[in-house]
Scaffold this active site. Structure first.
Site, short mmCIF file in Angstrom:
data_model
loop_
_atom_site.label_atom_id
_atom_site.label_comp_id
_atom_site.label_asym_id
_atom_site.label_seq_id
_atom_site.Cartn_x
_atom_site.Cartn_y
_atom_site.Cartn_z
N LYS A 198 -4.71 0.20 -8.11
CA LYS A 198 -6.04 0.55 -7.60
C LYS A 198 -6.23 2.06 -7.50
O LYS A 198 -7.27 2.58 -7.85
CB LYS A 198 -6.26 0.00 -6.18
CG LYS A 198 -6.27 -1.47 -6.02
CD LYS A 198 -6.70 -1.87 -4.60
CE LYS A 198 -5.82 -1.34 -3.49
NZ LYS A 198 -4.49 -1.91 -3.40
N ARG A 257 -9.80 -4.49 3.54
CA ARG A 257 -8.57 -5.24 3.32
C ARG A 257 -8.57 -6.56 4.08
O ARG A 257 -7.66 -7.36 3.89
CB ARG A 257 -7.40 -4.40 3.79
CG ARG A 257 -6.69 -3.61 2.68
CD ARG A 257 -5.44 -3.07 3.26
NE ARG A 257 -4.42 -2.63 2.40
CZ ARG A 257 -4.32 -1.47 1.79
NH1 ARG A 257 -5.31 -0.63 1.83
NH2 ARG A 257 -3.25 -1.15 1.11
N ARG A 268 6.94 4.15 -8.15
CA ARG A 268 5.74 4.93 -7.86
C ARG A 268 6.11 6.24 -7.16
O ARG A 268 6.99 6.26 -6.30
CB ARG A 268 4.82 4.09 -6.96
CG ARG A 268 3.48 4.71 -6.75
CD ARG A 268 2.45 3.68 -6.51
NE ARG A 268 2.41 3.26 -5.12
CZ ARG A 268 1.35 2.67 -4.59
NH1 ARG A 268 0.31 2.40 -5.31
NH2 ARG A 268 1.37 2.31 -3.33
N ARG A 271 7.10 6.89 -1.32
CA ARG A 271 6.63 6.65 0.05
C ARG A 271 7.52 5.63 0.75
O ARG A 271 7.99 4.69 0.13
CB ARG A 271 5.20 6.11 0.02
CG ARG A 271 4.17 7.18 -0.13
CD ARG A 271 2.81 6.65 -0.52
NE ARG A 271 2.51 5.32 -0.05
CZ ARG A 271 1.41 4.65 -0.42
NH1 ARG A 271 0.56 5.21 -1.24
NH2 ARG A 271 1.18 3.44 0.02
N ARG A 314 4.35 -6.12 2.81
CA ARG A 314 2.95 -5.78 2.51
C ARG A 314 2.32 -6.86 1.64
O ARG A 314 1.14 -7.18 1.80
CB ARG A 314 2.87 -4.41 1.82
CG ARG A 314 3.19 -3.27 2.75
CD ARG A 314 3.33 -1.96 2.02
NE ARG A 314 2.06 -1.46 1.50
CZ ARG A 314 1.97 -0.46 0.63
NH1 ARG A 314 3.05 0.11 0.17
NH2 ARG A 314 0.78 -0.05 0.22
P1 AMP Z 1 -2.51 2.15 0.48
O1 AMP Z 1 -2.20 3.55 0.13
O2 AMP Z 1 -3.93 1.75 0.20
O3 AMP Z 1 -1.53 1.16 -0.11
O4 AMP Z 1 -2.36 2.03 2.09
C1 AMP Z 1 -1.14 2.35 2.72
C2 AMP Z 1 -1.13 1.75 4.12
O5 AMP Z 1 -2.21 2.28 4.89
C3 AMP Z 1 -1.31 0.24 4.20
O6 AMP Z 1 -0.09 -0.48 3.99
C4 AMP Z 1 -1.83 0.08 5.62
O7 AMP Z 1 -0.79 0.23 6.57
C5 AMP Z 1 -2.73 1.30 5.78
N1 AMP Z 1 -4.12 1.00 5.36
C6 AMP Z 1 -4.81 1.50 4.30
N2 AMP Z 1 -6.04 0.99 4.22
C7 AMP Z 1 -6.15 0.12 5.26
C8 AMP Z 1 -7.18 -0.75 5.70
N3 AMP Z 1 -8.37 -0.85 5.07
N4 AMP Z 1 -6.93 -1.51 6.81
C9 AMP Z 1 -5.77 -1.44 7.46
N5 AMP Z 1 -4.74 -0.66 7.08
C10 AMP Z 1 -4.92 0.13 5.99
#
Ligand code: AMP
Length: 214
Positions: free
Chosen positions: A13, A88, A127, A160, A171
């Site tokens: 994404k 999400r 990644r 990360r 996740r």
């Molecule tokens: P991402 O970089 O989009 O994979 O997000 C990394 C982490 O940020 C996720 O595993 C969540 O802990 C948190 N996070 C990001 N977006 C959201 C969201 N819309 N709702 C809740 N937690 C989020």
């Protein structure tokens, strides 16, 4: 143009959203990036969010929803935006719809990038993310020109904590628990389009561009 990106962590994404934003001149809003900047700057939000993120858990809605809603009505998003990582959960989707409805605004496309779990864990361990600007790479599928160095800003690239295999599996479990309802929700609104995310990233982008139009 207003676009939402759905897909499991590691589905691609972030990269696709960056490319869409560049091609169409719209803002790329990544909730993960916003939270990581807050963690880096040790803000109150960052301190709270880190506890959840390090465990692979979702950050509670009260920390994330207002932040996103404020951002999408911000001045630099007049041409539109691609939202990456939000919503999400169904409740986040409902908050977003309610906020947009109030301003008589509609989402144009919801792009769902589909990738089987088996591929995800493997992908995520490769990644790399830039500590400075948040750009994402993959050691095999989308490598930087110089190892561990960001092509865009020269920042250091890292794996990360939440991309480590044990956290990725958690996740994915959380993702599956939420995503079906979210997909049904946007399917019912007839704005969801599925894209095969197992293809080469350039091909995935071409498929997305076909959907969005040139
Ligand atoms: P991402 O970089 O989009 O994979 O997000 C990394 C982490 O940020 C996720 O595993 C969540 O802990 C948190 N996070 C990001 N977006 C959201 C969201 N819309 N709702 C809740 N937690 C989020």
């Amino acid at each position: 143009m207003k676009i939402l990106m759905l897909g499991s962590p590691g589905a691609g994404k972030g990269t696709q959203a960056q490319w869409i934003a560049k091609k169409y001149g719209i803002a790329h809003i990544s909730t993960g990036d916003i939270l990581r900047v807050n963690i880096k700057n040790e803000t109150e939000l960052g301190k709270k969010a880190k506890i959840y993120m390090d465990q692979g858990l979702l950050v509670p809605d009260d920390l994330i929803c207002d932040l996103v809603i404020n951002r999408i009505f911000h001045l630099d998003v007049v041409n539109g935006y691609v939202l990456d990582g939000f919503p999400r959960t169904l409740s986040q989707a409902e908050v977003l719809t309610a906020a947009l409805d109030q301003s008589d605004v509609k989402v144009d496309h919801v792009i769902y990038i589909e990738v089987p779990d088996a591929k995800i864990v493997n992908r995520m361990s490769g990644r790399r993310v830039c500590l400075v600007c948040g750009a994402t790479y993959h050691v095999k599928y989308n490598p930087p020109k110089v190892e561990d160095k960001c092509d865009i800003c020269g920042g250091v690239l890292i794996l990360r904590d939440d991309d480590k295999p044990e956290t990725v599996r958690k996740r994915l479990d959380i993702y599956h628990a939420q995503m079906h309802t979210l997909i049904d929700y946007y399917n019912a609104a007839s704005i969801l389009v599925k894209v095969d995310g197992t293809k080469d990233i350039d091909k995935v982008f071409q498929d997305i561009v076909k959907i969005l139009g040139v």
